[in-house]
Scaffold this motif. Structure first.
Motif, PDB file in Angstrom:
ATOM      1  N   MET A 225     106.764  97.866  71.745  1.00  0.00           N
ATOM      2  CA  MET A 225     107.660  98.835  72.378  1.00  0.00           C
ATOM      3  C   MET A 225     107.590  98.735  73.909  1.00  0.00           C
ATOM      4  O   MET A 225     108.605  98.813  74.601  1.00  0.00           O
TER       5      MET A 225
ATOM      6  N   GLN B 135     109.487  95.692  74.865  1.00  0.00           N
ATOM      7  CA  GLN B 135     110.934  95.914  74.727  1.00  0.00           C
ATOM      8  C   GLN B 135     111.462  96.753  75.883  1.00  0.00           C
ATOM      9  O   GLN B 135     112.505  96.451  76.467  1.00  0.00           O
ATOM     10  N   LYS B 136     110.703  97.807  76.231  1.00  0.00           N
ATOM     11  CA  LYS B 136     111.130  98.707  77.300  1.00  0.00           C
ATOM     12  C   LYS B 136     111.275  97.922  78.613  1.00  0.00           C
ATOM     13  O   LYS B 136     112.255  98.047  79.321  1.00  0.00           O
TER      14      LYS B 136
ATOM     15  N   LEU C  93     115.308  96.209  76.230  1.00  0.00           N
ATOM     16  CA  LEU C  93     115.706  96.197  74.823  1.00  0.00           C
ATOM     17  C   LEU C  93     115.469  97.582  74.210  1.00  0.00           C
ATOM     18  O   LEU C  93     114.747  98.404  74.774  1.00  0.00           O
ATOM     19  N   THR C  94     116.070  97.811  73.062  1.00  0.00           N
ATOM     20  CA  THR C  94     115.817  99.064  72.348  1.00  0.00           C
ATOM     21  C   THR C  94     114.342  99.105  71.951  1.00  0.00           C
ATOM     22  O   THR C  94     113.860  98.232  71.234  1.00  0.00           O
ATOM     23  N   ALA C  95     113.639 100.116  72.444  1.00  0.00           N
ATOM     24  CA  ALA C  95     112.189 100.172  72.228  1.00  0.00           C
ATOM     25  C   ALA C  95     111.884 100.832  70.885  1.00  0.00           C
ATOM     26  O   ALA C  95     111.365 101.946  70.809  1.00  0.00           O
ATOM     27  N   ASP C  96     112.208 100.098  69.797  1.00  0.00           N
ATOM     28  CA  ASP C  96     111.971 100.667  68.465  1.00  0.00           C
ATOM     29  C   ASP C  96     110.709 100.103  67.804  1.00  0.00           C
ATOM     30  O   ASP C  96     110.349 100.498  66.700  1.00  0.00           O
TER      31      ASP C  96
ATOM     32  N   GLN D  35     116.646  90.041  69.093  1.00  0.00           N
ATOM     33  CA  GLN D  35     116.571  90.154  70.552  1.00  0.00           C
ATOM     34  C   GLN D  35     115.137  90.054  71.066  1.00  0.00           C
ATOM     35  O   GLN D  35     114.866  89.380  72.063  1.00  0.00           O
ATOM     36  N   THR D  36     114.235  90.731  70.383  1.00  0.00           N
ATOM     37  CA  THR D  36     112.837  90.702  70.823  1.00  0.00           C
ATOM     38  C   THR D  36     112.259  89.307  70.637  1.00  0.00           C
ATOM     39  O   THR D  36     111.531  88.794  71.504  1.00  0.00           O
TER      40      THR D  36
END
Ligand SMILES: [Zn+2]
Length: 294
Positions: free
Chosen positions: A219, A222-223, A227-230, A236-237
């Protein structure tokens, strides 16, 4: 950035001239000296003056303009507070005097680090494998500024080093992710993800186990990459980490890899058609010979 040789006197306390036989990487410091004028040049001058009778020493002091070399690469400097750190790493001191732009100084140190790691034969900087904080060796709060996020945090520093290495020989390790990776999994593909997160300074663990700690690290990555921090690793990641996303990918077998192209028919007229007349004749003769033997 200019690199200037201002070597400390050979045979002095700070530069004993002991050969570094097993150099594995670079250790990063902040000088701890925030006095005006405490730039790279004055640090080197110090090791040619009073500082030569004392320890610690270091290989390079870097500010926003130059890197000053006090102890050459092939010699041991006492900069980590531990035997192992001293015997195996180059010491780079990042200056933190107010008259030097610390962002530029830290950028310069990242560039110098990349140069040194490349010269050691690495194509990538990996935290605790070839790139260390002074803290990793002795527990000292050093590099004091980077450890406080000044001018940026450690993972950014490691990324910047790798950015410079990319310019020369750095290649992202190629790996393929075939399915979503998320918390609770124990999956070989998680190793690819954590290996690269480790290399970028986000975690110390290269593991197949996607636990809450790895989820938190994902996360964070991603942040910082918009990117979406899921906490779930998808296309994408994977791509942001330098990998390939391919749900249809089938790993080649490790034992007895196929020697033929998969779309090549093994036998039959198509193969014969592609042969020259000469080869056809020989193939038919050999075929006949085999039949006789059988
Ligand atoms: Zn230090």
């Amino acid at each position: 950035m200019n690199i200037v040789d201002m070597l400390a006197p050979l045979g002095s306390t700070v530069r004993k001239g002991k050969e570094m036989i097993n150099c594995v990487g670079v250790t990063i410091h902040n000088t701890g000296n925030s006095s005006p004028g405490a730039g790279a040049l004055n640090h080197a001058k110090y090791l040619r003056g009073d500082g030569q009778y004392r320890v610690p020493g270091w290989h390079y002091a870097v500010d926003d303009e130059i890197a000053a070399c006090s102890i050459p690469d092939g010699e041991i400097a006492e900069h980590t507070g531990t035997r192992q750190g001293n015997d195996t790493t180059l010491g780079i001191e990042i200056c933190m005097n107010p008259d030097s732009d610390i962002r530029k100084a830290t950028d310069n140190a990242a560039e110098l680090t990349a140069m040194k790691l490349s010269a050691m034969g690495y194509n990538m900087a990996v935290w605790k494998e070839n790139l260390f904080q002074h803290n990793d060796w002795s527990g000292k709060d050093c590099p004091s500024q980077i450890r406080r996020g000044i001018p940026y945090d450690w993972s950014t520093f490691v990324s910047k080093v790798n950015g410079h290495m990319k310019g020369s020989t750095w290649q992202p390790p190629t790996f393929v992710i075939t399915h979503l990776l998320k918390k609770g999994m124990d999956d070989a593909e998680v190793i690819h993800i954590t290996r690269n997160l480790k290399a970028l300074g986000y975690t110390e663990r290269k593991t197949s186990i996607f636990d809450a700690d790895i989820e938190r690290v994902v996360m964070e990555f991603q942040k910082e990459h918009g990117l979406t921090a899921d906490g779930i690793v998808g296309r994408q990641t994977t791509e942001a980490l330098g990998g390939k996303w391919d749900p249809n990918y089938v790993a080649p077998p490790e034992i007895n890899p196929p020697t033929e192209e998969p779309d090549e028919p093994k036998k039959g007229p198509l193969v014969i058609d592609r042969l020259t007349e000469e080869e056809k004749k020989r193939a038919l003769i050999e075929d006949g010979a085999q039949r006789e033997n059988n």
